[in-house]
Motif scaffolding. Structure first.
Motif, PDB file in Angstrom:
ATOM      1  N   GLY A 127       0.794  -1.217   0.000  1.00  0.00           N
ATOM      2  CA  GLY A 127       0.000   0.000   0.000  1.00  0.00           C
ATOM      3  C   GLY A 127       0.828   1.269   0.000  1.00  0.00           C
ATOM      4  O   GLY A 127       0.377   2.322  -0.453  1.00  0.00           O
ATOM      5  N   GLU A 128       2.063   1.185   0.505  1.00  0.00           N
ATOM      6  CA  GLU A 128       2.918   2.363   0.563  1.00  0.00           C
ATOM      7  C   GLU A 128       3.675   2.617  -0.728  1.00  0.00           C
ATOM      8  O   GLU A 128       4.321   3.651  -0.872  1.00  0.00           O
ATOM      9  CB  GLU A 128       3.957   2.223   1.687  1.00  0.00           C
ATOM     10  CG  GLU A 128       3.394   1.861   3.045  1.00  0.00           C
ATOM     11  CD  GLU A 128       3.430   0.362   3.311  1.00  0.00           C
ATOM     12  OE1 GLU A 128       3.835  -0.018   4.413  1.00  0.00           O
ATOM     13  OE2 GLU A 128       3.061  -0.406   2.404  1.00  0.00           O
ATOM     14  N   ASN A 129       3.598   1.663  -1.663  1.00  0.00           N
ATOM     15  CA  ASN A 129       4.399   1.795  -2.882  1.00  0.00           C
ATOM     16  C   ASN A 129       3.602   1.319  -4.086  1.00  0.00           C
ATOM     17  O   ASN A 129       3.760   0.200  -4.545  1.00  0.00           O
ATOM     18  CB  ASN A 129       5.700   0.997  -2.749  1.00  0.00           C
ATOM     19  CG  ASN A 129       6.611   1.173  -3.948  1.00  0.00           C
ATOM     20  OD1 ASN A 129       6.449   2.098  -4.739  1.00  0.00           O
ATOM     21  ND2 ASN A 129       7.562   0.269  -4.105  1.00  0.00           N
ATOM     22  N   MET A 130       2.736   2.188  -4.586  1.00  0.00           N
ATOM     23  CA  MET A 130       1.878   1.817  -5.708  1.00  0.00           C
ATOM     24  C   MET A 130       2.242   2.626  -6.950  1.00  0.00           C
ATOM     25  O   MET A 130       1.411   3.278  -7.577  1.00  0.00           O
ATOM     26  CB  MET A 130       0.414   2.031  -5.324  1.00  0.00           C
ATOM     27  CG  MET A 130      -0.061   1.042  -4.267  1.00  0.00           C
ATOM     28  SD  MET A 130      -1.817   1.203  -3.885  1.00  0.00           S
ATOM     29  CE  MET A 130      -1.812   2.773  -3.013  1.00  0.00           C
ATOM     30  N   HIS A 131       3.520   2.570  -7.297  1.00  0.00           N
ATOM     31  CA  HIS A 131       3.981   3.331  -8.460  1.00  0.00           C
ATOM     32  C   HIS A 131       3.392   2.798  -9.763  1.00  0.00           C
ATOM     33  O   HIS A 131       3.426   3.485 -10.790  1.00  0.00           O
ATOM     34  CB  HIS A 131       5.515   3.284  -8.532  1.00  0.00           C
ATOM     35  CG  HIS A 131       6.081   1.912  -8.719  1.00  0.00           C
ATOM     36  ND1 HIS A 131       6.306   1.049  -7.661  1.00  0.00           N
ATOM     37  CD2 HIS A 131       6.431   1.229  -9.830  1.00  0.00           C
ATOM     38  CE1 HIS A 131       6.791  -0.091  -8.129  1.00  0.00           C
ATOM     39  NE2 HIS A 131       6.872  -0.019  -9.435  1.00  0.00           N
ATOM     40  N   GLN A 132       2.821   1.584  -9.710  1.00  0.00           N
ATOM     41  CA  GLN A 132       2.209   1.019 -10.916  1.00  0.00           C
ATOM     42  C   GLN A 132       0.863   1.679 -11.227  1.00  0.00           C
ATOM     43  O   GLN A 132       0.329   1.487 -12.325  1.00  0.00           O
ATOM     44  CB  GLN A 132       1.991  -0.488 -10.736  1.00  0.00           C
ATOM     45  CG  GLN A 132       3.275  -1.274 -10.497  1.00  0.00           C
ATOM     46  CD  GLN A 132       2.990  -2.732 -10.181  1.00  0.00           C
ATOM     47  OE1 GLN A 132       2.663  -3.521 -11.065  1.00  0.00           O
ATOM     48  NE2 GLN A 132       3.106  -3.112  -8.922  1.00  0.00           N
ATOM     49  N   VAL A 133       0.325   2.416 -10.259  1.00  0.00           N
ATOM     50  CA  VAL A 133      -0.940   3.130 -10.467  1.00  0.00           C
ATOM     51  C   VAL A 133      -0.622   4.591 -10.740  1.00  0.00           C
ATOM     52  O   VAL A 133      -0.018   5.270  -9.906  1.00  0.00           O
ATOM     53  CB  VAL A 133      -1.854   3.011  -9.226  1.00  0.00           C
ATOM     54  CG1 VAL A 133      -3.170   3.745  -9.463  1.00  0.00           C
ATOM     55  CG2 VAL A 133      -2.106   1.544  -8.889  1.00  0.00           C
ATOM     56  N   ALA A 134      -1.012   5.079 -11.888  1.00  0.00           N
ATOM     57  CA  ALA A 134      -0.706   6.462 -12.269  1.00  0.00           C
ATOM     58  C   ALA A 134      -1.391   7.460 -11.341  1.00  0.00           C
ATOM     59  O   ALA A 134      -2.509   7.223 -10.873  1.00  0.00           O
ATOM     60  CB  ALA A 134      -1.149   6.711 -13.709  1.00  0.00           C
ATOM     61  N   ASP A 135      -0.721   8.549 -11.054  1.00  0.00           N
ATOM     62  CA  ASP A 135      -1.285   9.609 -10.220  1.00  0.00           C
ATOM     63  C   ASP A 135      -2.583  10.132 -10.827  1.00  0.00           C
ATOM     64  O   ASP A 135      -2.700  10.291 -12.049  1.00  0.00           O
ATOM     65  CB  ASP A 135      -0.295  10.771 -10.087  1.00  0.00           C
ATOM     66  CG  ASP A 135       0.933  10.399  -9.265  1.00  0.00           C
ATOM     67  OD1 ASP A 135       0.861   9.380  -8.540  1.00  0.00           O
ATOM     68  OD2 ASP A 135       1.945  11.119  -9.347  1.00  0.00           O
ATOM     69  N   SER A 136      -3.561  10.381  -9.957  1.00  0.00           N
ATOM     70  CA  SER A 136      -4.859  10.951 -10.352  1.00  0.00           C
ATOM     71  C   SER A 136      -5.625  10.062 -11.326  1.00  0.00           C
ATOM     72  O   SER A 136      -6.479  10.550 -12.070  1.00  0.00           O
ATOM     73  CB  SER A 136      -4.664  12.353 -10.978  1.00  0.00           C
ATOM     74  OG  SER A 136      -3.985  13.207 -10.084  1.00  0.00           O
ATOM     75  N   SER A 137      -5.330   8.767 -11.339  1.00  0.00           N
ATOM     76  CA  SER A 137      -6.011   7.856 -12.265  1.00  0.00           C
ATOM     77  C   SER A 137      -7.235   7.189 -11.647  1.00  0.00           C
ATOM     78  O   SER A 137      -7.983   6.501 -12.351  1.00  0.00           O
ATOM     79  CB  SER A 137      -5.035   6.780 -12.760  1.00  0.00           C
ATOM     80  OG  SER A 137      -4.599   5.966 -11.684  1.00  0.00           O
ATOM     81  N   VAL A 138      -7.461   7.361 -10.336  1.00  0.00           N
ATOM     82  CA  VAL A 138      -8.633   6.775  -9.690  1.00  0.00           C
ATOM     83  C   VAL A 138      -9.382   7.856  -8.918  1.00  0.00           C
ATOM     84  O   VAL A 138      -8.803   8.857  -8.482  1.00  0.00           O
ATOM     85  CB  VAL A 138      -8.249   5.615  -8.732  1.00  0.00           C
ATOM     86  CG1 VAL A 138      -7.589   4.479  -9.498  1.00  0.00           C
ATOM     87  CG2 VAL A 138      -7.341   6.093  -7.608  1.00  0.00           C
TER      88      VAL A 138
END
Length: 237
Positions: A127-138
């Protein structure tokens, strides 16, 4: 009282010595990661029944945070076996994240049972490292019974926009329940994959840079008394 807790914790550590030995040898993590999803499959079903009313209440306004298209994009952190999926609104686009890859087959079973959702993908990540999810994508991040085990709560709470949560926490310090939470925590932490019974997670939520925070303390009638103290609500950046 503190000395009594120390002595009883020591006794618990001695009784748990085989587990500590396996951990020292580097074997316990592999074992617990494999068996924990099987345990959570059973526990989560019971927990869902006992918390259904609170989950329905909490998730009832998820759709309010949908983007301009009207479709809600949701990221669930620590998705586990997928027991929250049934409470999400129809058409919701869901991405699931969990650090334990062994949850995947249980999650996919839940996805198959919840055809009202649009499943995007499953990511193995902390949960502290979700670099695979783009910023502002959810639009929304959901987190249930996860803050008890993450290594860095503050880092995790920087993720996403609207943040919905249900978390078990430490009881009031004057209670016998808190006494027993402290006593059994050394063994509990090992057996239940890094879960902490005495975290005061509401403090991390209050310290996070949310512009709005709606948080309630509750004591749901769970069969496991040390897990009864909860906080739930949502926050907005």
């Amino acid at each position: 009282m503190a000395f009594t807790v120390f002595i009883l914790q020591l006794a618990v550590r001695i009784l748990s010595f085989p587990l500590y030995l396996l951990k020292f040898l580097g074997l316990w993590n592999q074992i617990s990661k494999k068996w924990f999803p099987y345990y959570m499959m059973k526990f989560s079903a019971t927990y869902n029944e006992q918390m259904a009313g609170k989950k329905q209440e909490l998730f009832s306004n998820l759709q309010d945070f949908a983007g301009p298209s009207g479709k809600l994009s949701l990221l669930e952190v620590g998705s586990g076996t997928g027991t929250n999926l049934k409470f999400y609104p129809p058409g919701c686009r869901v991405t699931c994240v969990d650090p334990n890859p062994n949850f995947e087959k249980f999650l996919f079973k839940s996805i198959a049972e919840n055809r009202h959702l649009q499943f995007e993908r499953f990511l193995v990540a902390a949960g502290e490292n979700m670099h695979q999810v783009a910023d502002s994508s959810v639009d929304v991040v959901v987190c249930t019974t996860v803050l008890c085990s993450v290594e860095n709560q503050e880092q995790m709470l920087r993720e996403g926009g609207a943040f919905f949560f249900i978390e078990h926490v430490a009881d009031e310090h004057s209670t016998w329940n808190y006494f027993w939470q402290q006593v059994i925590e050394p063994a509990w932490y090992l057996v239940f994959d890094g879960c902490n019974l005495t975290r005061e997670s509401w403090k991390a939520l209050e310290r996070a840079s949310f512009s709005k925070l709606k948080l309630q303390h509750i004591q749901p009638p769970l069969s496991c008394k040390v897990l009864r103290p909860h906080v739930y609500g949502y926050a907005v950046k």
